[in-house]
Structure formats: C-alpha cells, structure tokens
Design an enzyme around this catalytic site. Sequence first.
Site, PDB file in Angstrom:
ATOM      1  N   THR A  28       0.457  -1.397  -0.298  1.00  0.00           N
ATOM      2  CA  THR A  28      -0.039  -0.212   0.126  1.00  0.00           C
ATOM      3  C   THR A  28       0.875   1.080  -0.245  1.00  0.00           C
ATOM      4  O   THR A  28       1.602   1.199   0.597  1.00  0.00           O
ATOM      5  CB  THR A  28      -1.130   0.078   1.385  1.00  0.00           C
ATOM      6  OG1 THR A  28      -1.750  -1.538   1.179  1.00  0.00           O
ATOM      7  CG2 THR A  28      -2.106   1.163   1.212  1.00  0.00           C
ATOM      8  N   ASP A  84       8.747   3.427   5.502  1.00  0.00           N
ATOM      9  CA  ASP A  84       8.926   4.919   5.667  1.00  0.00           C
ATOM     10  C   ASP A  84      10.343   4.728   6.473  1.00  0.00           C
ATOM     11  O   ASP A  84      10.240   6.307   5.985  1.00  0.00           O
ATOM     12  CB  ASP A  84       7.086   5.029   7.462  1.00  0.00           C
ATOM     13  CG  ASP A  84       6.228   4.555   6.572  1.00  0.00           C
ATOM     14  OD1 ASP A  84       5.622   5.168   5.891  1.00  0.00           O
ATOM     15  OD2 ASP A  84       5.374   3.606   7.159  1.00  0.00           O
ATOM     16  N   GLY A  95       3.181   1.887   7.793  1.00  0.00           N
ATOM     17  CA  GLY A  95       2.135   2.562   8.893  1.00  0.00           C
ATOM     18  C   GLY A  95       1.489   3.120   8.141  1.00  0.00           C
ATOM     19  O   GLY A  95       0.910   3.942   9.199  1.00  0.00           O
ATOM     20  N   GLU A 103      -0.205  -5.245   5.553  1.00  0.00           N
ATOM     21  CA  GLU A 103       0.989  -5.588   4.626  1.00  0.00           C
ATOM     22  C   GLU A 103       1.719  -7.023   6.057  1.00  0.00           C
ATOM     23  O   GLU A 103       2.371  -7.090   5.209  1.00  0.00           O
ATOM     24  CB  GLU A 103       1.496  -4.440   4.640  1.00  0.00           C
ATOM     25  CG  GLU A 103       1.131  -3.180   4.117  1.00  0.00           C
ATOM     26  CD  GLU A 103       1.595  -1.965   4.274  1.00  0.00           C
ATOM     27  OE1 GLU A 103       1.140  -1.245   3.602  1.00  0.00           O
ATOM     28  OE2 GLU A 103       1.850  -1.209   5.607  1.00  0.00           O
TER      29      GLU A 103
HETATM   30  C1  5RP Z   1       1.385   1.621   4.470  1.00  0.00           C
HETATM   31  C2  5RP Z   1       2.534   1.707   4.536  1.00  0.00           C
HETATM   32  C3  5RP Z   1       3.505   2.637   3.320  1.00  0.00           C
HETATM   33  O1  5RP Z   1       4.748   1.350   2.612  1.00  0.00           O
HETATM   34  C4  5RP Z   1       4.206   3.407   3.525  1.00  0.00           C
HETATM   35  O2  5RP Z   1       3.851   4.239   4.424  1.00  0.00           O
HETATM   36  C5  5RP Z   1       5.172   4.118   2.487  1.00  0.00           C
HETATM   37  O3  5RP Z   1       4.035   4.768   1.692  1.00  0.00           O
HETATM   38  P1  5RP Z   1       4.984   5.917   0.271  1.00  0.00           P
HETATM   39  O4  5RP Z   1       5.023   4.466  -0.981  1.00  0.00           O
HETATM   40  O5  5RP Z   1       3.224   6.640   0.151  1.00  0.00           O
HETATM   41  O6  5RP Z   1       5.946   7.389   0.988  1.00  0.00           O
HETATM   42  O7  5RP Z   1       3.182   0.934   4.980  1.00  0.00           O
HETATM   43  O8  5RP Z   1       1.118   1.169   5.926  1.00  0.00           O
END
Ligand code: 5RP
Length: 213
Positions: A28, A84, A95, A103
């Site tokens: 996600t 993140d 998250g 996930e």
């Molecule tokens: C969602 C996640 C995402 O993988 C994480 O927040 C990274 O997001 P992005 O690719 O938009 O930077 O853990 O729950």
Amino acid sequence: MSNNQEKREAGEAAIQYVEDGAIIGVGTGSTVAFFIDALATMKDRIQGAVSSSEQSTAQLKKHGIPVFDLNATGPLALYVDGADECDTHKRLIKGGGAALTREKIVAQAAQKFVCIIDSSKRVDLLGKFPLPIEVIPMARSLIGREIVKRGGNPVWRDGVVTDNGNWIIDVHGWQIADPVAMETELNQLPGIVSVGLFARRPADVVLIGSKVM
Ligand code: 5RP
C-alpha cells in the site's frame, strides 16, 4: 524529502521480480501505486494479486487485475511494498498509510519481500519516523500508558480507522536500537493488533529507486 521520481523507478524496477503465472502480494502507498500501474502493463501474464488494503484493491480492480483472498491462494512467491524507514539490515518501519496489519500478514505469507523506497527512507537507526501501532479501540489508553513507561510519546491518529476497524497510535521519540526485541515485546501486549516494525520478517530485497541495496 521524499522523491517521486525514485518512487516511480522503484515501482517499475520491482516488475523484474514478477514471474509469469504468479499471484503477487501487493502492499500500500504512493510507491506501490507506481508498482500497480506497472503491473497493469503485464496483467495478462499474471493470475492476479492479493491486496493489503482497500486502497490498493481499488487500484488493482480499476486496472482489471483480479484480486484474490489470501485464504484461497496459499503461500505467495512475491510481496512488493513500500516503507517509511529502512535500516542497513532491511528492517523497516511501516504503517504510515495505516495498512500495517494486512501488510504484515501478506509479507509473512510471501517467500520473497521486495521493498520499494526512495532514498529519503534509508536510515541508520529506526525511529525518527513515528512508529505506527494498530490497537483495538478499547485498549488505546492502556497501550498509551505502556508506551510512556517505555519512554515513548504516543499520539493517537485521531479520525483514522483502519481497514480492520481499529485505531492507530504513532509513537514519537523512540530510537530503536534492537528492532527485533522491541517488536517481540510489543507483540505481547494485549490490545496491540500489530506493530509497524518489520524486523522479525525484514525485506529480502530493497530497491532504492532502480538500485538494489
Ligand atoms: C502503508 C505503508 C507504506 O508502505 C508506507 O507508508 C510508505 O508509503 P509511501 O510509498 O506512500 O511513501 O506502510 O501502511
């Protein structure tokens, strides 16, 4: 600062790990969105996907990619997801998009976890990004107090309800020197559904843009 061009490159580079006829575990977030768009260009070569969120399910379905229930597929060869933060041992904080529990489930079901990030996510020590924890709503204050006892500053992500009907606490102020120990300890607390530390099951491959870490 996050870099959209690198996110796109990582999402597209992850396609090289997709094998013909496979069912792909899909994470996600904005980096995964690039992966899903790339996957759509070869959708006739795969069976479909197992999705980690309603958000990714909607994007997969929009592209006409079949979405399967994990109970119906058994183990998956590949899971692709963003993060993140990512340390040198490919341990992650995830998250930010509140999808951590599903996930974690799909990552656990996969033989290979390919993590796609831009270079802003690479850190030496996990914890500058507030650690997301999914909690059963009635346990929010209880878990908040447990976090304070351990030196963290819990902040309720007010207004956010996860796909599982639960709440998110973001923990500020932890420098996570031993992520496996912390994940193991927090997993024991009644009321915590899952912790956004992916240390016991880290990524196998990390793509920073198109570069393999
Ligand atoms: C969602 C996640 C995402 O993988 C994480 O927040 C990274 O997001 P992005 O690719 O938009 O930077 O853990 O729950």
